[in-house]
Design a protein around this motif. Structure first.
Motif, PDB file in Angstrom:
ATOM      1  N   ASN A   1       4.338   8.696 -48.113  1.00 51.98           N
ATOM      2  CA  ASN A   1       3.411   7.382 -48.634  1.00 51.98           C
ATOM      3  C   ASN A   1       2.773   7.473 -47.641  1.00 51.98           C
ATOM      4  OD1 ASN A   1       2.990   5.481 -50.093  1.00 51.98           O
ATOM      5  ND2 ASN A   1       3.465   4.282 -49.008  1.00 51.98           N
ATOM      6  N   ALA A   2       3.271   7.938 -46.325  1.00 51.83           N
ATOM      7  CA  ALA A   2       2.536   7.390 -44.985  1.00 51.83           C
ATOM      8  C   ALA A   2       1.549   8.025 -44.744  1.00 51.83           C
ATOM      9  CB  ALA A   2       3.543   7.078 -43.917  1.00 51.83           C
ATOM     10  N   ARG A   3       1.490   9.410 -45.096  1.00 52.01           N
ATOM     11  CA  ARG A   3       0.269  10.102 -44.869  1.00 52.01           C
ATOM     12  C   ARG A   3      -0.953   9.769 -46.080  1.00 52.01           C
ATOM     13  NH1 ARG A   3       2.541  14.266 -46.975  1.00 52.01           N
ATOM     14  NH2 ARG A   3       3.879  15.106 -44.702  1.00 52.01           N
ATOM     15  N   LYS A   4      -0.559   9.675 -47.437  1.00 53.86           N
ATOM     16  CA  LYS A   4      -1.628   9.176 -48.809  1.00 53.86           C
ATOM     17  C   LYS A   4      -1.959   8.098 -48.166  1.00 53.86           C
ATOM     18  CE  LYS A   4      -1.191   7.327 -53.505  1.00 53.86           C
ATOM     19  NZ  LYS A   4      -0.232   6.894 -53.930  1.00 53.86           N
ATOM     20  N   VAL A   5      -1.417   6.806 -47.357  1.00 52.81           N
ATOM     21  CA  VAL A   5      -1.923   5.211 -47.299  1.00 52.81           C
ATOM     22  C   VAL A   5      -2.545   5.792 -45.679  1.00 52.81           C
ATOM     23  CG1 VAL A   5      -1.558   2.999 -46.382  1.00 52.81           C
ATOM     24  CG2 VAL A   5      -0.346   3.919 -48.235  1.00 52.81           C
ATOM     25  N   GLY A   6      -2.588   6.781 -45.142  1.00 52.32           N
ATOM     26  CA  GLY A   6      -3.640   6.850 -43.601  1.00 52.32           C
ATOM     27  C   GLY A   6      -4.498   6.987 -44.125  1.00 52.32           C
ATOM     28  N   ALA A   7      -4.037   8.314 -44.182  1.00 50.46           N
ATOM     29  CA  ALA A   7      -5.673   9.157 -45.190  1.00 50.46           C
ATOM     30  C   ALA A   7      -6.644   7.773 -45.585  1.00 50.46           C
ATOM     31  CB  ALA A   7      -5.379  10.148 -45.946  1.00 50.46           C
ATOM     32  N   HIS A   8      -6.010   7.517 -46.608  1.00 48.94           N
ATOM     33  CA  HIS A   8      -6.725   6.195 -47.120  1.00 48.94           C
ATOM     34  C   HIS A   8      -7.409   4.913 -45.699  1.00 48.94           C
ATOM     35  CE1 HIS A   8      -8.639   2.997 -49.707  1.00 48.94           C
ATOM     36  NE2 HIS A   8      -7.796   2.686 -49.280  1.00 48.94           N
ATOM     37  N   LEU A   9      -6.724   4.666 -45.112  1.00 44.11           N
ATOM     38  CA  LEU A   9      -7.023   3.932 -43.887  1.00 44.11           C
ATOM     39  C   LEU A   9      -8.105   4.095 -42.893  1.00 44.11           C
ATOM     40  CD1 LEU A   9      -6.771   1.490 -42.341  1.00 44.11           C
ATOM     41  CD2 LEU A   9      -4.387   2.486 -41.122  1.00 44.11           C
ATOM     42  N   GLN A  10      -7.820   5.739 -42.422  1.00 45.54           N
ATOM     43  CA  GLN A  10      -8.498   6.794 -42.010  1.00 45.54           C
ATOM     44  C   GLN A  10     -10.111   6.331 -42.625  1.00 45.54           C
ATOM     45  OE1 GLN A  10      -8.657   7.961 -38.478  1.00 45.54           O
ATOM     46  NE2 GLN A  10      -6.806   7.062 -38.301  1.00 45.54           N
ATOM     47  N   ALA A  11     -10.306   6.830 -43.751  1.00 46.19           N
ATOM     48  CA  ALA A  11     -11.272   6.431 -44.608  1.00 46.19           C
ATOM     49  C   ALA A  11     -11.870   5.813 -44.326  1.00 46.19           C
ATOM     50  CB  ALA A  11     -11.023   7.314 -45.839  1.00 46.19           C
ATOM     51  N   ARG A  12     -11.798   3.999 -44.874  1.00 43.83           N
ATOM     52  CA  ARG A  12     -12.057   3.172 -44.726  1.00 43.83           C
ATOM     53  C   ARG A  12     -12.147   2.841 -43.191  1.00 43.83           C
ATOM     54  NH1 ARG A  12     -11.591   0.369 -49.415  1.00 43.83           N
ATOM     55  NH2 ARG A  12     -13.011  -1.099 -48.402  1.00 43.83           N
ATOM     56  N   LEU A  13     -11.679   3.331 -42.429  1.00 45.26           N
ATOM     57  CA  LEU A  13     -12.264   3.237 -40.974  1.00 45.26           C
ATOM     58  C   LEU A  13     -13.412   3.766 -40.601  1.00 45.26           C
ATOM     59  CD1 LEU A  13      -8.263   3.157 -39.349  1.00 45.26           C
ATOM     60  CD2 LEU A  13      -9.828   0.835 -39.389  1.00 45.26           C
ATOM     61  N   ARG A  14     -13.529   5.323 -40.405  1.00 52.41           N
ATOM     62  CA  ARG A  14     -14.393   5.589 -40.622  1.00 52.41           C
ATOM     63  C   ARG A  14     -16.020   5.192 -41.500  1.00 52.41           C
ATOM     64  NH1 ARG A  14     -11.436   9.979 -42.266  1.00 52.41           N
ATOM     65  NH2 ARG A  14      -9.865  10.918 -40.413  1.00 52.41           N
ATOM     66  N   ARG A  15     -15.802   4.376 -42.153  1.00 49.75           N
ATOM     67  CA  ARG A  15     -16.676   3.401 -42.877  1.00 49.75           C
ATOM     68  C   ARG A  15     -17.213   2.269 -41.654  1.00 49.75           C
ATOM     69  NH1 ARG A  15     -14.548   2.366 -48.518  1.00 49.75           N
ATOM     70  NH2 ARG A  15     -17.202   0.641 -48.938  1.00 49.75           N
ATOM     71  N   LEU A  16     -16.505   2.227 -40.764  1.00 46.10           N
ATOM     72  CA  LEU A  16     -16.627   0.977 -39.975  1.00 46.10           C
ATOM     73  C   LEU A  16     -17.370   1.396 -38.148  1.00 46.10           C
ATOM     74  CD1 LEU A  16     -13.709  -1.271 -40.619  1.00 46.10           C
ATOM     75  CD2 LEU A  16     -16.401  -1.335 -41.248  1.00 46.10           C
ATOM     76  N   ALA A  17     -16.857   3.101 -38.635  1.00 45.24           N
ATOM     77  CA  ALA A  17     -17.393   3.370 -37.245  1.00 45.24           C
ATOM     78  C   ALA A  17     -18.666   3.204 -36.651  1.00 45.24           C
ATOM     79  CB  ALA A  17     -17.841   5.148 -37.221  1.00 45.24           C
ATOM     80  N   SER A  18     -19.769   2.591 -37.124  1.00 43.63           N
ATOM     81  CA  SER A  18     -20.738   2.472 -36.930  1.00 43.63           C
ATOM     82  C   SER A  18     -21.107   0.718 -36.239  1.00 43.63           C
ATOM     83  CB  SER A  18     -21.659   3.017 -37.944  1.00 43.63           C
ATOM     84  OG  SER A  18     -21.930   1.934 -39.209  1.00 43.63           O
ATOM     85  N   HIS A  19     -20.597   0.263 -36.511  1.00 42.71           N
ATOM     86  CA  HIS A  19     -20.530  -0.494 -36.258  1.00 42.71           C
ATOM     87  C   HIS A  19     -20.292  -1.433 -35.002  1.00 42.71           C
ATOM     88  CE1 HIS A  19     -21.574  -2.810 -40.209  1.00 42.71           C
ATOM     89  NE2 HIS A  19     -20.479  -2.154 -40.468  1.00 42.71           N
TER      90      HIS A  19
END
Length: 100
Positions: A82-100
């Motif tokens: 579950n941590a792997r799955k949720v962590g992957a989702h978190l990483q994907a969402r954080l990458r969307r903020l990388a340009s800010h």
């Protein structure tokens, strides 16, 4: 993975596990060592006739039972997966903020 060293392919000489093995419910700790670390300790302990160490968080039967049950729950409920799955989702969402 259960441990960061597994995730990153690291083979540590020493691993210290503390409150995480009981999810902080009871004080307990564990020390994992490889042969490179163990052999000199065993040799010196044999030479002096004892293994001198402290007992700060070592092996109380109730804490050990809690730790074993906690690990069982982690495995039964696939909390690592579950941590792997949720962590992957978190990483994907954080990458969307990388340009800010």
């Amino acid at each position: 993975e259960m441990f960061g060293s597994q995730t990153f392919g690291i083979k540590p000489d020493i691993m210290v596990l503390s409150k995480q093995i009981s999810s902080s419910y009871l004080p307990i700790s564990a020390l994992l060592i490889n042969d490179k670390v163990f052999e000199p300790i065993a040799d010196e302990s044999d030479r002096i006739g004892t293994f001198g160490h402290g007992f700060t968080g070592g092996g109380h039967p109730v804490a050990a039972a809690v730790a074993l049950e906690n690990i069982k729950l982690i495995e039964e409920r696939d909390l690592v997966g579950n941590a792997r799955k949720v962590g992957a989702h978190l990483q994907a969402r954080l990458r969307r903020l990388a340009s800010h």
